[in-house]
Design an enzyme around this catalytic site. Structure first.
Site, PDB file in Angstrom:
ATOM      1  N   HIS A  97      12.946  -1.113  10.653  1.00 47.86           N
ATOM      2  CA  HIS A  97      11.665  -1.638  10.143  1.00 47.86           C
ATOM      3  C   HIS A  97      10.560  -0.588  10.192  1.00 47.86           C
ATOM      4  CE1 HIS A  97      13.834  -5.361  11.132  1.00 47.86           C
ATOM      5  NE2 HIS A  97      13.015  -5.996  10.331  1.00 47.86           N
ATOM      6  N   GLU A 146      17.111 -10.842  -2.003  1.00 44.07           N
ATOM      7  CA  GLU A 146      16.449  -9.728  -2.690  1.00 44.07           C
ATOM      8  C   GLU A 146      17.167  -9.308  -3.973  1.00 44.07           C
ATOM      9  OE1 GLU A 146      17.039  -9.849   0.556  1.00 44.07           O
ATOM     10  OE2 GLU A 146      15.153  -9.468   1.618  1.00 44.07           O
TER      11      GLU A 146
END
Lengths: 328, 339
Positions: free
Chosen positions: B134, B65
């Site tokens: 998450h 990322e």
């Protein structure tokens, strides 16, 4: 490899200009900070990381670059900026916090942006590599032969951004060149205490790319390996790593007590200074007359003096300008 | 008069259609991220794009990322208009330096000379037992840091219109979509995840909240899932003779202060509901706005409903306990109107 005399002259005068610029900056930075050092005082406040001694890395590769090529640089950026052709007046004004500066005084010495010559820098170790990766990606998408060079210190080669970016550059065969200036220290920690390999060019193997190593701060050798790396990148032959063994004559930042190294270390380094060596090389090996070099040196000094004068005479921004430029 | 037939789309298809239209219009727009290619995005936001545009414009990246969000910055500085997907907003921890130290600050530090037209698209929200790493929304984490526009649309219509606005914006935009409002077959099937979406390109402006239900007795401000919960609560409140006005915030940055202040002038009561953590968050910001600029319009203190300050737990009863829902909003609203 034969090098054109124009390239040699450009490298010499640019190294000289950088050295003179950094010497002037050390003086300007010290103003208002004596007898008591206060980092926030004087015409140039904040941290100051000077590149005195590291000139060969910047000129040895930038001599091969054109305006359309991208350069990203870290917290020690002046030598790269000058070698890439950043507007010297506006750069200096930025460092003095003036409204005429590259970022109208919002960036300072670690945050210089000159889109006219595609130069940027930043204060987070390793963070410029992904930006160069993106520029290389854009160059390839646009079908150009442009390249992107990310200058980093040897400490940044231990950041995740370095490894992530090189993997992606290799995977996508992008025109990215990472130049690692091994100036021996990450602030105070010597490379031997931070890095698992003797030199970072070895790490090129991990990504299946080219790795080059330049010994002893040699601008000519830097020129040679950079030429090959840039030509390969332009031809679509992929990314490279270049590590150059270089030396920082000053502290990590101005005001660094340098308790981590022997007081004689820098004196010994200055004895084999690359600018002095190159001056002798030009006269002895290429028959350049000293008078011509003196003229080049005078011209470089005048350009630097003019930039400092421009910066000092420029106005500060209006305080409320702090609220502008957040969004375009 | 003949009624126009309305085309219904799920949230994910609305986003993908917005991106498709902009990619057709502007060759500088491209998509980059993990599994955005042949998979179509884990939450379907790039569905069908790879098949139409191929791997050069819809680029699957390694799990890196920092490198690919940083590369979006480098490409945007070169005049490209990248859309990058951070698969779950929770993953910001591995790349936040690129987001807040570079993407958000470079335009400002360059005195406006460097433009970064980036859309950072990311999935938010919980409610399906995906646990603490998450399930967050983290609205306030991004909205707190200057230099990024932050949007969180709630309906397929707004998802499409605000995505087109985001792509055309010359500033970095963090575009948050709620997983359960994507209308995916493998999650809860919510009516709110399907809605009318015109086929052509259109814009929903960034920085404008929307009064999604008019009322006179209480203002309920929500965002994404909590807007839908608030609408459901409003129906129940109506059965008790209470007319709730519901505002869908839609944009966190810039914040549409005016719409909120206008509403409390009318209702004199304010309840703010958020799927993010309670402290230092969106509910606090709007409560502060009401205190600073609307205090004399209020007949009762502001009430806030948000995730109590714990990570999102896994087990269903635990998670349902911490997340706002229509019942909780109803009860908070009842307390507030009775004050």
């Amino acid at each position: 490899m034969t090098i054109s005399i124009d390239h040699l002259i450009w490298m010499y005068e640019t190294m000289y200009k950088i050295r003179y610029y950094e010497d002037k900056m050390a003086e300007a930075y010290a103003e208002g900070k004596n007898p008591v050092f206060n980092i926030g005082a004087g015409p140039v406040p904040g941290e100051m990381h000077l590149a005195t001694g590291q000139e060969p890395a910047a000129v040895g590769i930038c001599v091969h670059l054109k305006k359309e090529d991208t350069v990203t640089s870290p917290h020690r950026p002046h030598h790269h900026a000058i070698a890439k052709g950043v507007n010297l007046n506006r750069m200096t004004a930025e460092i003095f916090g003036k409204v005429t500066g590259l970022g109208k005084g919002k960036g300072g010495h670690m945050h210089l942006f000159d889109p006219d010559v595609k130069f940027s820098c930043g204060g987070i170790v390793g963070a410029g590599i992904p930006h160069a990766l993106g520029a290389a990606l854009a160059a390839k998408k646009k079908g150009t032969d442009w390249v992107a060079v990310a200058f980093i210190g040897e400490g940044a080669a231990n950041q995740g951004a370095f490894h992530e970016s090189l993997n992606m550059a290799a995977l996508w065969n992008l025109p990215l060149i990472v130049v690692i200036e091994n100036n021996q220290y990450g602030i105070s920690v010597p490379k031997s205490a931070s890095t698992s390999v003797p030199s970072n060019d070895i790490r090129a193997v991990a990504y299946g790319i080219k790795g080059y190593y330049v010994k002893d701060n040699d601008p000519i050798e830097m020129y040679n390996v950079s030429k090959e790396a840039v030509e390969r990148a332009r031809k679509g032959e992929g990314p490279s790593i270049i590590e150059i063994e270089t030396y920082r004559y000053l502290g990590h930042f101005q005001g660094d007590p340098e308790v981590y190294r022997d007081k004689n270390e820098v004196a010994l380094l200055r004895e084999k200074d690359p600018i002095v060596r190159m001056r002798q090389f030009l006269m002895k090996e290429h028959g350049i007359e000293e008078q011509r070099l003196i003229e080049l040196e005078n011209k470089a000094r005048q350009e630097v003096e003019a930039a400092y004068q421009f910066a000092r005479e420029s106005d500060y921004p209006e305080p409320e300008d702090a609220l502008k430029d957040l969004f375009v | 008069m003949q009624k126009t037939k309305q085309r219904l789309l799920t949230g994910n298809k609305a986003i993908a259609e917005a991106i498709r239209l902009e990619m057709e219009r502007d060759p500088n727009v491209f998509v980059m991220g993990e599994d955005v290619g042949v998979y179509g995005g884990i939450f379907g936001a790039t569905e069908g794009l790879f098949q139409q545009f191929g791997p050069k414009r819809v680029i699957d990246t390694p799990i890196s990322e920092t490198a690919f969000i940083g590369a979006a910055i480098g490409a945007a500085a070169e005049g490209m208009r990248p859309i990058v997907e951070l698969m779950f907003v929770d993953f910001f921890g591995v790349c936040m330096d690129q987001i807040y130290n570079h993407m958000a600050k470079i335009p400002y530090m360059s005195g406006g000379r460097v433009k970064l037209p980036i859309v950072l698209m990311t999935a938010v929200g919980g409610g399906y037992s995906d646990a603490a790493q998450h399930s967050q929304t983290l609205y306030a984490t991004f909205a707190h840091l200057p230099g990024m526009k932050v949007v969180a649309p709630s309906t397929p219509y707004d998802l499409k219109g605000m995505m087109i606005s985001a792509i055309r914006d010359d500033n970095p935009v963090v575009f948050m979509f709620h997983k359960t409002l994507q209308g995916l077959g493998w999650m809860d099937q919510l009516d709110a995840s399907v809605g009318h979406v015109p086929e052509e390109a259109y814009i929903v402006p960034i920085g404008k909240a929307k009064v999604v239900r008019e009322g006179t007795d209480i203002t309920i401000v929500g965002i994404q899932m909590t807007t839908h919960h608030a609408l459901e609560a409003a129906k129940k409140l109506e059965q008790h003779g209470i007319q709730a006005e519901v505002i869908d915030l839609r944009s966190l940055v810039p914040l549409d202060r005016e719409t909120i202040l206008q509403s409390i002038k009318k209702t004199h009561r304010l309840l703010v509901v958020d799927e993010d953590y309670l402290s230092y968050g969106m509910t606090a910001e709007i409560a502060a706005l009401a205190a600073e600029e609307g205090l004399y319009d209020l007949d009762a203190p502001v009430r806030r409903l948000a995730v109590p300050d714990v990570p999102i737990p896994y087990s269903r009863p635990l998670e349902q306990f911490v997340l706002p829902n229509a019942d909780k909003i109803f009860h908070e609203a009842m307390k507030l109107v009775n004050e």
